[in-house]
Enzyme design. Structure first.
Site, short mmCIF file in Angstrom:
data_model
loop_
_atom_site.label_atom_id
_atom_site.label_comp_id
_atom_site.label_asym_id
_atom_site.label_seq_id
_atom_site.Cartn_x
_atom_site.Cartn_y
_atom_site.Cartn_z
N PRO A 165 0.47 -0.89 0.25
CG PRO A 165 -1.36 -1.58 2.15
CD PRO A 165 0.87 -1.98 1.06
CG HIS A 166 2.10 3.06 -3.14
ND1 HIS A 166 1.73 1.92 -3.42
CD2 HIS A 166 1.38 3.55 -3.74
CE1 HIS A 166 1.50 1.64 -4.83
NE2 HIS A 166 1.29 3.04 -5.13
N PRO A 167 0.40 5.69 -0.49
CG PRO A 167 0.37 7.31 0.51
CD PRO A 167 1.42 6.52 -0.14
#
Length: 225
Positions: free
Chosen positions: A134-136
């Site tokens: 996950p990452h922005p």
């Protein structure tokens, strides 16, 4: 023991600009001494722990790396932390947990959680073999000044909509202050995850954090060789 802004930044592992921004926002315990800001070591330590931030007791012994662009996966993981026994049953619960344990001030956690969920709605960050990254959608410019990877290991695999359909046992939250740093670190993560032993250690959870980091360090040594 009193600290100036630079030493406070070294203790917290951030830049002096970030500390000054936190002072303006009233987030960090600082005291006026003439025209300067000073920090009490014990108060700063307690604040860092309350906000889930790493803290170095001896700022005079901290060595500043040449550039955040050169941070390795292992260094980013040591800064971001490895968290075992996470009891999450949905993607959103995993993302919310990651936001709660990431090395950012508590005041920014809700915003990070929102950004992670927005990114996940576009497409799953489950990359297969039981791992998600996950990452922005956009780098956290202005919120952080060094990259980190925060690892969460679930007690039970979570359906993530991964490309191979396999539920996720390990989630690696990747946070970067710039696009360049994000792309470089992401490519290093991808290289490491191409190693079968690394992915097995991540998803099976039988090894200690140090054993995992040692293996990652050995794999990373082959990047560019």
């Amino acid at each position: 023991m009193k600290l100036d802004t630079l030493k406070a930044a070294l203790c917290l592992g951030v830049s002096a600009d970030t500390v000054e921004r936190w002072i303006r926002q009233g987030k960090v315990p600082a005291h006026r001494q003439g025209t300067d800001w000073v920090f009490h070591l014990s108060q700063l330590r307690d604040w860092a722990r309350a906000n889930g931030l790493p803290f170095r007791e001896h700022p005079d012994q901290v060595q500043i790396t040449d550039s955040i662009e050169q941070v390795t996966v292992v260094q980013a993981l040591r800064y971001g932390g490895l968290h075992h026994g996470i009891e999450a049953t949905t993607v959103n619960e995993v993302l919310e947990t990651l936001a709660q344990v990431a090395p950012i001030p508590s005041a920014d956690r809700e915003e990070l959680s929102r950004r992670l969920k927005e990114r996940e709605e576009l497409s799953s960050t489950g990359i297969g073999r039981g791992v998600a990254v996950p990452h922005p959608r956009e780098p956290l410019e202005g919120l952080i000044d060094r990259p980190s990877i925060t690892a969460c290991f679930m007690t039970s695999p979570v359906a993530f909509g991964a490309i191979d359909g396999r539920p996720v046992s390990a989630a690696l939250l990747l946070l970067s202050p710039s696009v360049q740093t994000h792309l470089r670190l992401l490519s290093r993560v991808a290289f490491c995850l191409g190693n079968g032993q690394v992915t097995s250690m991540l998803t099976e959870g039988h090894q200690s954090s140090e054993e995992l980091l040692e293996r990652l360090d050995a794999v990373e040594a082959h990047i560019g060789s």
